[in-house]
Design a protein around this motif. Structure first.
Motif, mmCIF file in Angstrom:
data_model
loop_
_atom_site.group_PDB
_atom_site.id
_atom_site.type_symbol
_atom_site.label_atom_id
_atom_site.label_comp_id
_atom_site.label_asym_id
_atom_site.label_seq_id
_atom_site.Cartn_x
_atom_site.Cartn_y
_atom_site.Cartn_z
ATOM 1 N N LYS A 88 0.874 -1.095 0.382
ATOM 2 C CA LYS A 88 -0.093 -0.346 -0.870
ATOM 3 C C LYS A 88 1.095 1.190 0.313
ATOM 4 O O LYS A 88 0.470 2.646 0.344
ATOM 5 C CB LYS A 88 -1.182 0.050 1.101
ATOM 6 C CG LYS A 88 -0.140 -0.127 1.833
ATOM 7 C CD LYS A 88 -1.433 -0.176 3.359
ATOM 8 C CE LYS A 88 -0.931 -0.658 4.790
ATOM 9 N NZ LYS A 88 -1.452 -0.513 6.062
ATOM 10 N N LEU A 89 1.511 0.663 -0.636
ATOM 11 C CA LEU A 89 3.176 2.213 -0.439
ATOM 12 C C LEU A 89 2.198 3.527 -1.084
ATOM 13 O O LEU A 89 3.066 4.877 -1.104
ATOM 14 C CB LEU A 89 4.394 2.222 -1.389
ATOM 15 C CG LEU A 89 5.005 2.709 -1.417
ATOM 16 C CD1 LEU A 89 5.707 2.997 0.115
ATOM 17 C CD2 LEU A 89 6.765 2.447 -2.294
ATOM 18 N N GLY A 90 1.107 2.882 -1.935
ATOM 19 C CA GLY A 90 -0.046 3.991 -2.894
ATOM 20 C C GLY A 90 -0.117 5.042 -2.356
ATOM 21 O O GLY A 90 -1.166 6.793 -2.160
ATOM 22 N N ASP A 91 -0.609 4.328 -0.223
ATOM 23 C CA ASP A 91 -1.106 5.992 0.144
ATOM 24 C C ASP A 91 0.316 6.524 1.369
ATOM 25 O O ASP A 91 -0.643 7.576 1.862
ATOM 26 C CB ASP A 91 -2.172 4.463 1.537
ATOM 27 C CG ASP A 91 -2.944 3.506 1.192
ATOM 28 O OD1 ASP A 91 -3.660 4.191 -0.363
ATOM 29 O OD2 ASP A 91 -2.980 2.817 1.298
ATOM 30 N N PHE A 92 0.974 6.430 1.172
ATOM 31 C CA PHE A 92 2.224 6.652 1.534
ATOM 32 C C PHE A 92 2.034 8.464 0.917
ATOM 33 O O PHE A 92 2.180 8.430 0.059
ATOM 34 C CB PHE A 92 3.617 5.945 1.565
ATOM 35 C CG PHE A 92 4.303 7.557 2.169
ATOM 36 C CD1 PHE A 92 4.776 7.578 3.542
ATOM 37 C CD2 PHE A 92 5.722 7.770 0.854
ATOM 38 C CE1 PHE A 92 5.279 8.346 4.057
ATOM 39 C CE2 PHE A 92 6.839 8.446 1.646
ATOM 40 C CZ PHE A 92 6.162 8.440 3.322
ATOM 41 N N ARG A 93 1.709 9.915 1.435
ATOM 42 C CA ARG A 93 1.405 10.942 1.065
ATOM 43 C C ARG A 93 2.519 11.741 1.882
ATOM 44 O O ARG A 93 2.542 12.606 0.806
ATOM 45 C CB ARG A 93 0.264 11.392 2.151
ATOM 46 C CG ARG A 93 -0.522 10.918 0.926
ATOM 47 C CD ARG A 93 -2.400 11.765 1.879
ATOM 48 N NE ARG A 93 -2.041 11.630 3.384
ATOM 49 C CZ ARG A 93 -2.458 11.049 4.150
ATOM 50 N NH1 ARG A 93 -3.628 10.028 3.928
ATOM 51 N NH2 ARG A 93 -2.635 11.713 5.434
ATOM 52 N N GLY A 94 3.881 10.994 2.252
ATOM 53 C CA GLY A 94 4.517 12.132 2.376
ATOM 54 C C GLY A 94 4.247 13.356 3.418
ATOM 55 O O GLY A 94 5.360 14.069 3.219
ATOM 56 N N ASP A 95 3.644 12.950 4.436
ATOM 57 C CA ASP A 95 2.914 14.034 5.141
ATOM 58 C C ASP A 95 4.575 13.852 6.071
ATOM 59 O O ASP A 95 4.698 15.028 7.519
ATOM 60 C CB ASP A 95 1.862 13.451 5.905
ATOM 61 C CG ASP A 95 1.475 14.275 4.772
ATOM 62 O OD1 ASP A 95 1.299 14.784 3.953
ATOM 63 O OD2 ASP A 95 -0.266 13.953 5.334
ATOM 64 N N SER A 96 5.073 12.787 6.750
ATOM 65 C CA SER A 96 6.055 12.252 7.876
ATOM 66 C C SER A 96 6.685 11.734 6.551
ATOM 67 O O SER A 96 6.573 11.573 5.669
ATOM 68 C CB SER A 96 5.430 11.771 8.909
ATOM 69 O OG SER A 96 4.956 10.455 8.139
ATOM 70 N N SER A 97 7.961 11.392 7.602
ATOM 71 C CA SER A 97 9.628 10.529 6.690
ATOM 72 C C SER A 97 8.853 8.961 6.572
ATOM 73 O O SER A 97 7.773 8.749 7.701
ATOM 74 C CB SER A 97 10.317 10.395 7.542
ATOM 75 O OG SER A 97 10.036 9.529 9.405
ATOM 76 N N LEU A 98 9.759 8.509 5.814
ATOM 77 C CA LEU A 98 9.138 7.026 5.235
ATOM 78 C C LEU A 98 9.258 6.381 6.777
ATOM 79 O O LEU A 98 8.271 5.697 7.196
ATOM 80 C CB LEU A 98 9.898 6.499 4.540
ATOM 81 C CG LEU A 98 9.363 4.802 3.570
ATOM 82 C CD1 LEU A 98 7.978 5.044 3.137
ATOM 83 C CD2 LEU A 98 10.266 4.315 2.753
ATOM 84 N N LEU A 99 10.418 6.377 7.270
ATOM 85 C CA LEU A 99 11.149 5.379 8.599
ATOM 86 C C LEU A 99 9.248 5.336 9.394
ATOM 87 O O LEU A 99 9.065 4.862 10.454
ATOM 88 C CB LEU A 99 12.024 6.638 9.026
ATOM 89 C CG LEU A 99 12.591 5.381 10.401
ATOM 90 C CD1 LEU A 99 12.652 3.751 10.214
ATOM 91 C CD2 LEU A 99 13.725 5.845 11.131
ATOM 92 N N THR A 100 8.911 6.755 9.715
ATOM 93 C CA THR A 100 8.136 7.214 10.226
ATOM 94 C C THR A 100 6.695 6.642 10.413
ATOM 95 O O THR A 100 5.671 5.895 10.597
ATOM 96 C CB THR A 100 7.191 8.513 10.682
ATOM 97 O OG1 THR A 100 8.938 9.343 11.050
ATOM 98 C CG2 THR A 100 6.383 9.019 11.759
ATOM 99 N N TRP A 101 6.169 6.544 8.831
ATOM 100 C CA TRP A 101 5.295 6.016 8.704
ATOM 101 C C TRP A 101 5.276 3.888 8.793
ATOM 102 O O TRP A 101 4.819 3.464 9.187
ATOM 103 C CB TRP A 101 5.147 6.045 7.110
ATOM 104 C CG TRP A 101 4.131 5.856 6.105
ATOM 105 C CD1 TRP A 101 2.972 5.684 6.632
ATOM 106 C CD2 TRP A 101 3.370 4.730 5.318
ATOM 107 N NE1 TRP A 101 1.555 5.349 5.818
ATOM 108 C CE2 TRP A 101 2.263 4.357 5.015
ATOM 109 C CE3 TRP A 101 5.265 3.708 4.856
ATOM 110 C CZ2 TRP A 101 2.427 3.037 4.073
ATOM 111 C CZ3 TRP A 101 4.777 2.700 3.469
ATOM 112 C CH2 TRP A 101 3.390 2.834 3.178
ATOM 113 N N LEU A 102 6.756 4.067 8.330
ATOM 114 C CA LEU A 102 7.098 2.191 8.756
ATOM 115 C C LEU A 102 6.897 1.967 9.401
ATOM 116 O O LEU A 102 6.435 0.985 10.097
ATOM 117 C CB LEU A 102 8.407 2.019 7.516
ATOM 118 C CG LEU A 102 8.482 2.419 6.145
ATOM 119 C CD1 LEU A 102 9.611 2.066 5.869
ATOM 120 C CD2 LEU A 102 7.132 0.825 6.026
#
Length: 233
Positions: free
Chosen positions: A69-83
Protein backbone atom coordinates in the motif's frame (compact mmCIF):
# COMPACT_ATOMS: atom_id res chain seq x y z
CA UNK A 1 15.27 -0.52 -20.37
CA UNK A 2 17.85 2.12 -21.31
CA UNK A 3 21.51 1.99 -20.32
CA UNK A 4 21.04 5.03 -18.08
CA UNK A 5 18.21 3.30 -16.22
CA UNK A 6 20.32 0.18 -15.74
CA UNK A 7 23.22 2.17 -14.29
CA UNK A 8 21.13 4.40 -12.05
CA UNK A 9 22.81 5.00 -8.68
CA UNK A 10 19.95 4.00 -6.39
CA UNK A 11 22.05 4.43 -3.23
CA UNK A 12 22.53 8.11 -4.04
CA UNK A 13 18.85 8.89 -4.61
CA UNK A 14 16.68 10.85 -2.20
CA UNK A 15 13.83 9.23 -0.31
CA UNK A 16 11.07 10.73 -2.53
CA UNK A 17 12.92 9.52 -5.64
CA UNK A 18 13.27 6.02 -4.22
CA UNK A 19 9.61 5.92 -3.19
CA UNK A 20 8.55 6.93 -6.70
CA UNK A 21 10.72 4.22 -8.27
CA UNK A 22 9.44 1.66 -5.75
CA UNK A 23 5.89 2.52 -6.77
CA UNK A 24 6.95 1.64 -10.31
CA UNK A 25 8.12 -1.75 -9.07
CA UNK A 26 11.88 -1.22 -9.12
CA UNK A 27 13.37 -3.85 -6.83
CA UNK A 28 16.57 -1.86 -6.32
CA UNK A 29 14.56 1.01 -4.87
CA UNK A 30 12.81 -1.28 -2.40
CA UNK A 31 16.21 -2.69 -1.42
CA UNK A 32 17.79 0.69 -0.70
CA UNK A 33 14.75 1.86 1.27
CA UNK A 34 14.91 -1.25 3.44
CA UNK A 35 18.66 -0.93 3.98
CA UNK A 36 18.14 2.62 5.21
CA UNK A 37 15.30 1.69 7.55
CA UNK A 38 16.21 -1.84 8.65
CA UNK A 39 18.12 -1.07 11.84
CA UNK A 40 15.69 1.40 13.49
CA UNK A 41 12.67 -0.67 12.45
CA UNK A 42 14.24 -3.89 13.76
CA UNK A 43 14.89 -2.17 17.08
CA UNK A 44 11.27 -1.01 17.18
CA UNK A 45 9.96 -4.51 16.48
CA UNK A 46 12.28 -6.01 19.06
CA UNK A 47 11.25 -3.49 21.71
CA UNK A 48 7.74 -4.97 21.48
CA UNK A 49 8.54 -8.65 20.83
CA UNK A 50 11.70 -8.82 23.00
CA UNK A 51 13.03 -11.59 20.78
CA UNK A 52 15.39 -11.26 17.79
CA UNK A 53 13.80 -13.96 15.63
CA UNK A 54 10.25 -12.76 16.16
CA UNK A 55 11.35 -9.18 15.51
CA UNK A 56 12.73 -10.30 12.13
CA UNK A 57 9.42 -11.99 11.28
CA UNK A 58 7.46 -8.91 12.28
CA UNK A 59 9.70 -6.64 10.22
CA UNK A 60 9.41 -8.78 7.10
CA UNK A 61 5.63 -8.95 7.34
CA UNK A 62 5.37 -5.22 8.03
CA UNK A 63 7.51 -4.41 5.00
CA UNK A 64 5.34 -6.52 2.71
CA UNK A 65 2.15 -4.94 4.06
CA UNK A 66 3.60 -1.45 3.78
CA UNK A 67 4.95 -1.86 0.26
CA UNK A 68 1.64 -3.31 -0.92
CA UNK A 69 0.00 0.00 0.00
CA UNK A 70 2.91 2.32 -0.77
CA UNK A 71 0.49 4.40 -2.80
CA UNK A 72 -1.11 5.47 0.49
CA UNK A 73 2.12 7.08 1.66
CA UNK A 74 1.58 10.83 1.15
CA UNK A 75 4.91 12.06 2.50
CA UNK A 76 3.37 14.05 5.36
CA UNK A 77 5.98 12.42 7.61
CA UNK A 78 9.21 10.60 6.82
CA UNK A 79 8.98 7.11 5.37
CA UNK A 80 10.66 5.80 8.53
CA UNK A 81 7.93 7.29 10.71
CA UNK A 82 5.22 5.82 8.46
CA UNK A 83 6.90 2.40 8.50
CA UNK A 84 7.39 2.57 12.29
CA UNK A 85 3.63 2.81 12.79
CA UNK A 86 3.09 -0.23 10.57
CA UNK A 87 5.79 -2.22 12.39
CA UNK A 88 4.23 -1.35 15.76
CA UNK A 89 0.77 -2.38 14.57
CA UNK A 90 2.10 -5.68 13.20
CA UNK A 91 4.02 -6.45 16.41
CA UNK A 92 1.12 -5.60 18.70
CA UNK A 93 -1.36 -7.54 16.57
CA UNK A 94 0.94 -10.56 16.71
CA UNK A 95 1.12 -10.36 20.50
CA UNK A 96 -2.65 -10.05 20.77
CA UNK A 97 -3.20 -13.07 18.51
CA UNK A 98 -0.67 -15.10 20.47
CA UNK A 99 -2.19 -14.19 23.83
CA UNK A 100 -5.65 -15.14 22.61
CA UNK A 101 -4.36 -18.53 21.44
CA UNK A 102 -2.42 -19.09 24.66
CA UNK A 103 -5.43 -18.24 26.80
CA UNK A 104 -7.70 -20.58 24.82
CA UNK A 105 -5.15 -23.39 24.96
CA UNK A 106 -4.67 -22.82 28.67
CA UNK A 107 -8.38 -23.21 29.32
CA UNK A 108 -8.54 -26.42 27.31
CA UNK A 109 -5.49 -27.86 29.05
CA UNK A 110 -6.82 -26.89 32.47
CA UNK A 111 -10.12 -28.61 31.69
CA UNK A 112 -8.45 -31.76 30.40
CA UNK A 113 -5.40 -32.16 32.63
CA UNK A 114 -5.31 -29.36 35.15
CA UNK A 115 -2.18 -27.89 33.59
CA UNK A 116 -1.44 -24.23 32.97
CA UNK A 117 0.40 -23.17 29.82
CA UNK A 118 3.42 -20.95 30.55
CA UNK A 119 3.78 -18.00 28.21
CA UNK A 120 7.29 -17.89 26.69
CA UNK A 121 9.65 -15.29 28.11
CA UNK A 122 11.02 -14.18 24.73
CA UNK A 123 14.61 -13.93 25.90
CA UNK A 124 17.04 -13.97 23.00
CA UNK A 125 20.21 -16.03 22.91
CA UNK A 126 23.58 -14.33 23.03
CA UNK A 127 25.09 -13.40 19.67
CA UNK A 128 28.64 -14.79 19.17
CA UNK A 129 29.44 -11.99 16.71
CA UNK A 130 29.32 -9.38 19.45
CA UNK A 131 32.54 -8.07 20.83
CA UNK A 132 33.52 -10.40 23.68
CA UNK A 133 34.79 -7.67 25.98
CA UNK A 134 31.45 -5.85 26.04
CA UNK A 135 29.01 -8.68 25.39
CA UNK A 136 28.04 -9.26 29.01
CA UNK A 137 27.49 -5.55 29.67
CA UNK A 138 25.28 -5.27 26.61
CA UNK A 139 23.28 -8.34 27.64
CA UNK A 140 22.68 -6.82 31.05
CA UNK A 141 21.59 -3.55 29.47
CA UNK A 142 19.31 -5.21 26.93
CA UNK A 143 17.74 -7.30 29.68
CA UNK A 144 17.10 -4.19 31.77
CA UNK A 145 15.49 -2.43 28.78
CA UNK A 146 13.39 -5.51 28.03
CA UNK A 147 12.03 -5.37 31.57
CA UNK A 148 10.72 -1.82 31.17
CA UNK A 149 6.95 -1.50 30.64
CA UNK A 150 6.23 -1.31 26.90
CA UNK A 151 5.27 2.39 26.83
CA UNK A 152 8.57 3.38 28.42
CA UNK A 153 10.58 0.75 26.54
CA UNK A 154 9.43 2.04 23.14
CA UNK A 155 10.26 5.65 23.97
CA UNK A 156 13.67 4.65 25.31
CA UNK A 157 14.52 2.60 22.22
CA UNK A 158 13.41 5.28 19.77
CA UNK A 159 15.06 8.18 21.61
CA UNK A 160 18.20 6.81 23.27
CA UNK A 161 19.14 3.77 21.21
CA UNK A 162 17.83 4.83 17.80
CA UNK A 163 18.50 8.56 18.26
CA UNK A 164 15.18 9.89 16.97
CA UNK A 165 14.03 13.36 17.94
CA UNK A 166 11.25 14.02 20.45
CA UNK A 167 8.97 15.08 17.59
CA UNK A 168 9.72 11.99 15.48
CA UNK A 169 9.14 9.73 18.46
CA UNK A 170 5.87 11.43 19.33
CA UNK A 171 4.69 11.20 15.72
CA UNK A 172 5.64 7.53 15.46
CA UNK A 173 3.86 6.56 18.68
CA UNK A 174 0.88 8.89 18.31
CA UNK A 175 1.48 10.74 21.58
CA UNK A 176 2.33 14.29 22.57
CA UNK A 177 5.98 15.44 22.72
CA UNK A 178 5.50 16.17 26.41
CA UNK A 179 4.47 12.55 26.93
CA UNK A 180 7.66 11.39 25.20
CA UNK A 181 9.76 13.54 27.53
CA UNK A 182 7.94 12.30 30.61
CA UNK A 183 8.20 8.63 29.62
CA UNK A 184 11.87 8.97 28.74
CA UNK A 185 12.61 10.56 32.11
CA UNK A 186 10.82 7.73 33.92
CA UNK A 187 12.51 5.08 31.75
CA UNK A 188 15.92 6.49 32.59
CA UNK A 189 15.06 6.54 36.26
CA UNK A 190 13.91 2.91 36.20
CA UNK A 191 17.07 1.86 34.41
CA UNK A 192 19.30 3.72 36.84
CA UNK A 193 17.70 1.74 39.64
CA UNK A 194 18.75 -1.55 38.02
CA UNK A 195 22.05 -0.69 36.35
CA UNK A 196 25.37 0.61 37.54
CA UNK A 197 26.52 3.83 35.86
CA UNK A 198 29.57 2.10 34.41
CA UNK A 199 27.31 0.23 31.96
CA UNK A 200 26.39 3.47 30.20
CA UNK A 201 29.34 3.10 27.80
CA UNK A 202 27.76 -0.08 26.41
CA UNK A 203 24.64 1.71 25.17
CA UNK A 204 25.94 2.48 21.68
CA UNK A 205 26.42 -1.22 20.98
CA UNK A 206 23.08 -2.39 22.33
CA UNK A 207 20.58 -4.13 20.03
CA UNK A 208 23.05 -4.39 17.12
CA UNK A 209 21.72 -4.93 13.65
CA UNK A 210 24.40 -7.03 11.95
CA UNK A 211 25.02 -7.15 8.23
CA UNK A 212 23.85 -10.74 7.86
CA UNK A 213 20.46 -9.98 9.40
CA UNK A 214 20.05 -6.82 7.33
CA UNK A 215 20.79 -8.70 4.12
CA UNK A 216 18.56 -11.63 5.08
CA UNK A 217 15.53 -9.45 5.72
CA UNK A 218 16.06 -7.35 2.59
CA UNK A 219 16.42 -10.43 0.35
CA UNK A 220 13.42 -12.20 1.89
CA UNK A 221 11.11 -9.21 1.47
CA UNK A 222 12.29 -8.59 -2.11
CA UNK A 223 11.63 -12.23 -2.98
CA UNK A 224 8.08 -11.94 -1.65
CA UNK A 225 7.47 -8.69 -3.51
CA UNK A 226 8.77 -10.19 -6.76
CA UNK A 227 6.67 -13.32 -6.29
CA UNK A 228 3.52 -11.20 -6.09
CA UNK A 229 4.55 -9.01 -9.02
CA UNK A 230 4.91 -5.89 -6.86
CA UNK A 231 8.61 -5.56 -7.67
CA UNK A 232 10.83 -6.56 -10.55
CA UNK A 233 14.44 -7.67 -10.31
Amino acid sequence: MTASARTLDFAGLSEPELVQLARLGRGEAFGVLMQRCNQPLFRTARSVMRDDTEAEDVLQEAYVRAFQKLGDFRGDSSLLTWLTRIVLNEARDRLRRRRAMVELDAVERAQEAGQVLVFPSGQAAGDPERDAARAEARRLLEHAVDELPEAFRLVFILREVDGRSVEETADSLGVLPATVKTRLHRARRMLRESLNAKLASALDGAFPFLGARCGRITEAVLARLQATGLAVA
